[in-house]
Write an enzyme that holds these catalytic residues in place. Sequence first.
Site, mmCIF file in Angstrom:
data_model
loop_
_atom_site.group_PDB
_atom_site.id
_atom_site.type_symbol
_atom_site.label_atom_id
_atom_site.label_comp_id
_atom_site.label_asym_id
_atom_site.label_seq_id
_atom_site.Cartn_x
_atom_site.Cartn_y
_atom_site.Cartn_z
ATOM 1 N N GLY A 197 -32.333 81.667 -46.335
ATOM 2 C CA GLY A 197 -32.381 81.707 -44.875
ATOM 3 C C GLY A 197 -33.142 82.925 -44.382
ATOM 4 C CE1 TYR B 165 -20.190 78.773 -38.049
ATOM 5 C CE2 TYR B 165 -22.129 77.763 -39.041
ATOM 6 C CZ TYR B 165 -21.466 78.883 -38.556
ATOM 7 O OH TYR B 165 -22.077 80.117 -38.590
HETATM 8 P P1 NAP Z 1 -31.148 80.544 -38.247
HETATM 9 O O1 NAP Z 1 -31.922 81.462 -37.372
HETATM 10 O O2 NAP Z 1 -30.892 79.148 -37.814
HETATM 11 O O3 NAP Z 1 -31.838 80.528 -39.705
HETATM 12 C C1 NAP Z 1 -31.327 79.653 -40.658
HETATM 13 C C2 NAP Z 1 -32.103 79.875 -41.934
HETATM 14 O O4 NAP Z 1 -31.574 79.019 -42.935
HETATM 15 C C3 NAP Z 1 -33.586 79.550 -41.770
HETATM 16 O O5 NAP Z 1 -34.345 80.441 -42.556
HETATM 17 C C4 NAP Z 1 -33.667 78.139 -42.338
HETATM 18 O O6 NAP Z 1 -34.945 77.829 -42.894
HETATM 19 C C5 NAP Z 1 -32.633 78.219 -43.440
HETATM 20 N N1 NAP Z 1 -32.105 76.900 -43.782
HETATM 21 C C6 NAP Z 1 -31.405 76.058 -42.988
HETATM 22 N N2 NAP Z 1 -31.098 74.943 -43.668
HETATM 23 C C7 NAP Z 1 -31.632 75.065 -44.920
HETATM 24 C C8 NAP Z 1 -31.669 74.247 -46.077
HETATM 25 N N3 NAP Z 1 -31.084 73.039 -46.098
HETATM 26 N N4 NAP Z 1 -32.313 74.706 -47.183
HETATM 27 C C9 NAP Z 1 -32.905 75.923 -47.161
HETATM 28 N N5 NAP Z 1 -32.895 76.765 -46.106
HETATM 29 C C10 NAP Z 1 -32.274 76.323 -44.993
HETATM 30 O O7 NAP Z 1 -29.709 81.172 -38.583
HETATM 31 P P2 NAP Z 1 -29.182 82.673 -38.346
HETATM 32 O O8 NAP Z 1 -28.706 82.789 -36.944
HETATM 33 O O9 NAP Z 1 -30.184 83.639 -38.888
HETATM 34 O O10 NAP Z 1 -27.857 82.679 -39.279
HETATM 35 C C11 NAP Z 1 -27.887 83.253 -40.552
HETATM 36 C C12 NAP Z 1 -26.462 83.249 -41.086
HETATM 37 O O11 NAP Z 1 -25.620 83.980 -40.198
HETATM 38 C C13 NAP Z 1 -25.880 81.851 -41.191
HETATM 39 O O12 NAP Z 1 -25.132 81.739 -42.397
HETATM 40 C C14 NAP Z 1 -24.947 81.752 -39.982
HETATM 41 O O13 NAP Z 1 -23.858 80.861 -40.253
HETATM 42 C C15 NAP Z 1 -24.492 83.176 -39.843
HETATM 43 N N6 NAP Z 1 -24.058 83.540 -38.478
HETATM 44 C C16 NAP Z 1 -24.926 83.423 -37.415
HETATM 45 C C17 NAP Z 1 -24.485 83.770 -36.127
HETATM 46 C C18 NAP Z 1 -25.389 83.679 -34.916
HETATM 47 O O14 NAP Z 1 -24.902 83.919 -33.795
HETATM 48 N N7 NAP Z 1 -26.657 83.350 -35.065
HETATM 49 C C19 NAP Z 1 -23.176 84.244 -35.944
HETATM 50 C C20 NAP Z 1 -22.332 84.368 -37.059
HETATM 51 C C21 NAP Z 1 -22.789 84.013 -38.314
HETATM 52 P P3 NAP Z 1 -36.140 77.283 -41.928
HETATM 53 O O15 NAP Z 1 -36.525 78.451 -41.091
HETATM 54 O O16 NAP Z 1 -37.190 76.846 -42.872
HETATM 55 O O17 NAP Z 1 -35.521 76.163 -41.127
HETATM 56 O O1 GFB Z 2 -23.354 80.912 -28.392
HETATM 57 P P1 GFB Z 2 -22.561 79.742 -27.942
HETATM 58 O O2 GFB Z 2 -23.253 78.436 -27.780
HETATM 59 O O3 GFB Z 2 -21.401 79.427 -28.971
HETATM 60 O O4 GFB Z 2 -21.835 80.167 -26.574
HETATM 61 P P2 GFB Z 2 -19.939 80.014 -29.152
HETATM 62 C C1 GFB Z 2 -21.199 79.161 -25.833
HETATM 63 C C2 GFB Z 2 -20.621 79.746 -24.560
HETATM 64 O O5 GFB Z 2 -21.689 80.077 -23.646
HETATM 65 C C3 GFB Z 2 -19.779 78.672 -23.887
HETATM 66 C C4 GFB Z 2 -21.612 79.197 -22.506
HETATM 67 O O6 GFB Z 2 -18.787 79.293 -23.106
HETATM 68 C C5 GFB Z 2 -20.821 77.991 -23.005
HETATM 69 O O7 GFB Z 2 -20.210 77.325 -21.902
HETATM 70 N N1 GFB Z 2 -22.979 78.864 -22.084
HETATM 71 C C6 GFB Z 2 -23.452 79.000 -20.828
HETATM 72 C C7 GFB Z 2 -23.955 78.391 -22.884
HETATM 73 N N2 GFB Z 2 -24.738 78.600 -20.771
HETATM 74 C C8 GFB Z 2 -25.076 78.224 -22.048
HETATM 75 C C9 GFB Z 2 -26.277 77.744 -22.621
HETATM 76 O O8 GFB Z 2 -27.309 77.564 -21.953
HETATM 77 N N3 GFB Z 2 -26.273 77.501 -23.964
HETATM 78 C C10 GFB Z 2 -25.151 77.682 -24.722
HETATM 79 N N4 GFB Z 2 -25.226 77.424 -26.051
HETATM 80 N N5 GFB Z 2 -23.972 78.120 -24.211
HETATM 81 C C11 GFB Z 2 -20.514 79.418 -31.606
HETATM 82 C C12 GFB Z 2 -20.102 78.441 -32.684
HETATM 83 O O9 GFB Z 2 -19.547 79.393 -30.585
HETATM 84 O O10 GFB Z 2 -20.541 80.733 -32.116
HETATM 85 C C13 GFB Z 2 -21.094 78.498 -33.800
HETATM 86 O O11 GFB Z 2 -20.027 77.129 -32.146
HETATM 87 C C14 GFB Z 2 -21.503 79.895 -34.171
HETATM 88 O O12 GFB Z 2 -20.524 77.844 -34.909
HETATM 89 C C15 GFB Z 2 -21.612 80.842 -33.000
HETATM 90 O O13 GFB Z 2 -20.614 80.418 -35.127
HETATM 91 C C16 GFB Z 2 -21.691 82.289 -33.461
HETATM 92 O O14 GFB Z 2 -19.942 81.494 -29.227
HETATM 93 O O15 GFB Z 2 -19.052 79.374 -28.145
#
Ligand code: NAP
Ligand code: GFB
Length: 336
Positions: free
Chosen positions: A29, A158
């Site tokens: 990733g 998830y």
């Molecule tokens: P992201 O921006 O969506 O990036 C996902 C990465 O995983 C990309 O490089 C993607 O490759 C790769 N990937 C997805 N499916 C794949 C597959 N089947 N085979 C190989 N590679 C694959 O995600 P991120 O936000 O950086 O998240 C990284 C980690 O942090 C994840 O484990 C996520 O659960 C965790 N996390 C994220 C958040 C958040 O708010 N973003 C919060 C808590 C935890 P491509 O670019 O080629 O698609």
């Molecule tokens: O980041 P988000 O989509 O996920 O935030 P969670 C959702 C919150 O933002 C909800 C409000 O309260 C939505 O009602 N919101 C307002 C919006 N406007 C928007 C908008 O334009 N887009 C989105 N997406 N939300 C996620 C998990 O929960 O947290 C995932 O579902 C992941 O699995 C992520 O782990 C870190 O924070 O609610």
Amino acid sequence: PAKLGRFGSKPPMAGYGKTESPTVVLVTGGTGLVGKAINKVVNEDDAAKGETWVFLSSKDGDLVDRSATEAIFKKHQPTHVIHLAARVGGLFHNMAKKVEFFRENMLINDNIMECCRIYGVKKLVSCLSTCIFPDKTTYPIDETMLHNGPPHDSNLGYSIAKRLVDSMNHCYKEQYGCQFTSLIPTNVYGPHDNFNVQDGHVIPGLIHKCYLAKQKGEDMVLWGSGTPMRQFIFSEDLARLIVWVLRDYQEIEPIILSVGEEDEVSISDVAQMICEAMDFKGKLVKDTTKADGQFKKTASNKKLRSYKPDFKFTPIRQGIQTAVDWFVENYSAARK
Ligand code: NAP
Ligand code: GFB
């Protein structure tokens, strides 16, 4: 004193002048939001000189597929793995695709853990998320509460896949002595995020919506009530902490990587900050027919603070400005 190993304080392998195999860190990733931030941090890190860091995208192989995963390990022979690859999405994407979020992440995680064991990887660091904690809980949430009850239904698929990683880390340690651990980031934001309005997280989604509203002279729509509370960590801060976990954190138990409880903000507050960062003068309206998801998931970073009491987080207004500026400058290439 014995020369310290690159990773942690252990000296190089003892005995018969054997030296450690050269360090090869595989970042699955590696082209996503967090992966790109780690790439930036490692490029500025002297300790990484002489190490090989490989940042994978899905083009290097679909990690849902076992043979593709094996081929990657065979090719790179990693000594360490930072496992970020996952099907990732915001609230609305999770609600719509619970089966795919479970299956893809469960398969990816199983392939990575088994290949790390088979190829003798010295340390595996996997990613969980604060949204996988029990929905009915006391606050602040800490690492010991991970399995104390069902997660919020909105991201059940998830969450179950992610929780299995922690359970299996303990099984791999007990049965095979594997050094597999995990970290629990709160909501992450920054450059190279997924700005897709339907599938992305709230900050990139609102940045994209604000950009379009400004361009078209229309209202900007916030989904839900705006009252839910979140802690947000800037991607480059998380990247620095992940590299620290890889090098110096020795526990199998997960560790929350988040700003403090005192930095929790409401979705409305965040929307206001985005409007200011974008210099958007139009109206911000709420579509309360849309879900709010979890009201709060306040996490404690006490354990992190016990290891790194002086770590400085990027203030959210500064981080949002950086993310907005990046999106405006990279609009054509951004994931949206
Ligand atoms: P992201 O921006 O969506 O990036 C996902 C990465 O995983 C990309 O490089 C993607 O490759 C790769 N990937 C997805 N499916 C794949 C597959 N089947 N085979 C190989 N590679 C694959 O995600 P991120 O936000 O950086 O998240 C990284 C980690 O942090 C994840 O484990 C996520 O659960 C965790 N996390 C994220 C958040 C958040 O708010 N973003 C919060 C808590 C935890 P491509 O670019 O080629 O698609
Ligand atoms: O980041 P988000 O989509 O996920 O935030 P969670 C959702 C919150 O933002 C909800 C409000 O309260 C939505 O009602 N919101 C307002 C919006 N406007 C928007 C908008 O334009 N887009 C989105 N997406 N939300 C996620 C998990 O929960 O947290 C995932 O579902 C992941 O699995 C992520 O782990 C870190 O924070 O609610």
